[in-house]
Design a protein around this motif. Structure first.
Motif, PDB file in Angstrom:
ATOM      1  N   GLN A  29      36.092  37.227  38.810  1.00 51.60           N
ATOM      2  CA  GLN A  29      36.828  37.351  37.559  1.00 51.60           C
ATOM      3  C   GLN A  29      36.154  38.275  36.553  1.00 51.60           C
ATOM      4  O   GLN A  29      36.776  38.702  35.584  1.00 51.60           O
ATOM      5  CB  GLN A  29      37.060  35.969  36.946  1.00 51.60           C
ATOM      6  N   SER A  30      34.888  38.576  36.772  1.00 51.27           N
ATOM      7  CA  SER A  30      34.163  39.458  35.845  1.00 51.27           C
ATOM      8  C   SER A  30      34.281  40.931  36.228  1.00 51.27           C
ATOM      9  O   SER A  30      33.774  41.789  35.510  1.00 51.27           O
ATOM     10  CB  SER A  30      32.684  39.064  35.804  1.00 51.27           C
ATOM     11  N   THR A  46      36.569  44.349  37.235  1.00 52.86           N
ATOM     12  CA  THR A  46      37.876  44.985  37.106  1.00 52.86           C
ATOM     13  C   THR A  46      38.054  46.023  38.216  1.00 52.86           C
ATOM     14  O   THR A  46      37.084  46.463  38.849  1.00 52.86           O
ATOM     15  CB  THR A  46      38.021  45.697  35.753  1.00 52.86           C
ATOM     16  N   ASP A  62      36.007  48.950  37.451  1.00 51.67           N
ATOM     17  CA  ASP A  62      34.607  48.805  37.856  1.00 51.67           C
ATOM     18  C   ASP A  62      34.424  49.193  39.323  1.00 51.67           C
ATOM     19  O   ASP A  62      33.473  49.886  39.687  1.00 51.67           O
ATOM     20  CB  ASP A  62      34.138  47.356  37.675  1.00 51.67           C
ATOM     21  N   ALA A  84      40.407  54.297  38.767  1.00 51.42           N
ATOM     22  CA  ALA A  84      41.086  53.053  39.143  1.00 51.42           C
ATOM     23  C   ALA A  84      42.362  53.324  39.942  1.00 51.42           C
ATOM     24  O   ALA A  84      42.672  52.604  40.891  1.00 51.42           O
ATOM     25  CB  ALA A  84      41.401  52.235  37.896  1.00 51.42           C
ATOM     26  N   LYS A  99      43.623  43.654  42.780  1.00 53.10           N
ATOM     27  CA  LYS A  99      42.277  43.109  42.953  1.00 53.10           C
ATOM     28  C   LYS A  99      42.276  41.924  43.913  1.00 53.10           C
ATOM     29  O   LYS A  99      41.331  41.757  44.709  1.00 53.10           O
ATOM     30  CB  LYS A  99      41.703  42.690  41.591  1.00 53.10           C
TER      31      LYS A  99
END
Length: 390
Positions: free
Chosen positions: A228-229, A231, A234, A243, A253
């Motif tokens: 959950q941390s 993205t 990232d 992205a 994701k």
């Protein structure tokens, strides 16, 4: 009449937070949830902790402090192991599981505090181990100390139980086996073993397919920071693309997490099949299963971390399927162990298997080959000692 504030309110807050963090995951718990679990207002929490991350930090430190206090209070190794076994049998599941699983959500400086404190706990056990273990050098002493804590901690990550007294006896026996296990030289230079994920390609300069690069970086980030941390941006940045480039290969994701888990499941199936197909007898099969597990931990520790810690983030269908796969994989070990040590209680065999697997994971995550030479064979020695102990 005003209600008196309990003198141990901070401890009660940390325990409630730990239980909720483990049950729901750090990101799914609010300060209001913790307050509601205690029957107090949120403002009472902020009186003690600045925010949720501060509460997480002190919750993790609390678990480490409780373990360390028992080690420091012991005059001998046996006293320490008995005290730790008693603590573990009390099932402080939230505190210790938060240490392993949820500490990833702390920021860099806070993670540094936890890493330092964890190293101190391991180091505090080392002097007790050195008494009567002149065969251990400094590296092996640290390894055995970490292995003891890993085998014990594994008992808090499952719900299998014999009885409080028998759980304590088993925990003490397992810790004692690890603490007293001989660690012979294996010949040759004691060089580090294991290949970090994402390196060691067979052809210099060879570029892996873009989809594989994306998935490899996603696995690493999910494990290091928590699903959950992280993205999609990232993941793209880590893979060297934007992205939108990630979305050309994965719809979202969640699809990345499912693909990561599927890769892990395939690795588990193939390693298990290879171990069993090449075995000469049940004992050989048991050692081959152990070696396969160690290889995954050394070569793909992030993948093992995903299977260990991110199951609850999967969609229900995939989550149920992964539970079944993990149960079936464990039961292969249990059946093999039962063939080697017949007549033992099935629940006890399951607890032993999980202790071995947990020990391997904890030791590798605690420093792995960077700290301990010849780690692969050392883990085989320790794991087989646990599996074959009578």
């Amino acid at each position: 009449m005003a209600t008196r504030r309990p003198p141990n309110r901070k401890a009660l807050i940390r325990q409630a937070a730990a239980d909720l963090f483990v049950e729901r995951g750090y990101h799914n718990v609010s300060m209001s949830d913790v307050a509601e679990a205690l029957g107090i207002g949120p403002s009472a929490l902020y009186h003690h902790y600045r925010n949720k991350q501060d509460l997480l930090l002190h919750t993790v430190l609390d678990g480490l402090d409780q373990v360390d206090a028992r080690i420091k209070a012991a005059g001998t190794l046996d006293e320490a192991l008995r005290s730790l076994a008693e603590f573990i049998a009390g099932r402080p599941r939230g505190l210790l599981a938060t240490w392993e699983r949820e500490a990833r959500h702390l920021d860099g400086a806070q993670r540094g505090v936890i890493d330092t404190r964890e190293a101190e706990v391991v180091a505090d056990l080392e002097p007790l181990l050195r008494v009567g273990r002149t065969d251990l050098d400094d590296a092996d002493t640290g390894l055995v100390a970490a292995a003891v804590l890993g085998a014990l901690g594994a008992q808090t990550r499952h719900r299998i139980s014999l009885s409080r007294r028998k759980d304590e006896q088993l925990a003490y026996r397992l810790a004692t086996v690890v603490a007293t296990c001989p660690l012979p030289e294996h010949g040759g230079a004691r060089a580090a073993t294991g290949t970090p994920e994402g390196v060691g390609l067979p052809v210099p300069g060879l570029q892996r397919p873009r989809r594989d690069q994306i998935l490899t970086e996603a696995i690493r980030l999910f494990d290091e920071r928590g699903y959950q941390s992280v993205t999609v941006a990232d993941i793209g940045k880590a893979a060297g693309i934007v992205a939108s480039g990630v979305y050309r290969h994965f719809p979202g994701k969640t699809d990345l997490l499912v693909a990561a888990v599927n890769r892990g499941v395939e690795r588990m199936y193939s390693s298990t099949e290879e171990a069993l197909s090449q075995a000469r007898d049940p004992r050989d099969a048991l050692e081959r299963l152990l070696r396969a597990r160690i290889t995954i931990a050394l070569d793909q520790v992030h993948l093992l971390g995903i299977l260990t810690n991110e199951r609850d983030q999967l969609p229900e269908k995939e989550r149920t399927a992964l539970r079944r796969v993990q149960r079936d994989h464990r039961d292969v070990w249990v059946q093999t162990l039962d063939a080697v040590r017949p007549g033992r209680d099935t629940a006890e065999l399951k607890m032993i298997v999980l202790a071995v697997q947990g020990m391997v994971y904890f030791v590798v995550r605690s420093g792995g080959t960077d700290r301990w030479p010849d780690l692969r064979e050392r883990l085989v020695d320790l794991g087989m000692a646990l599996l074959l102990d009578d």
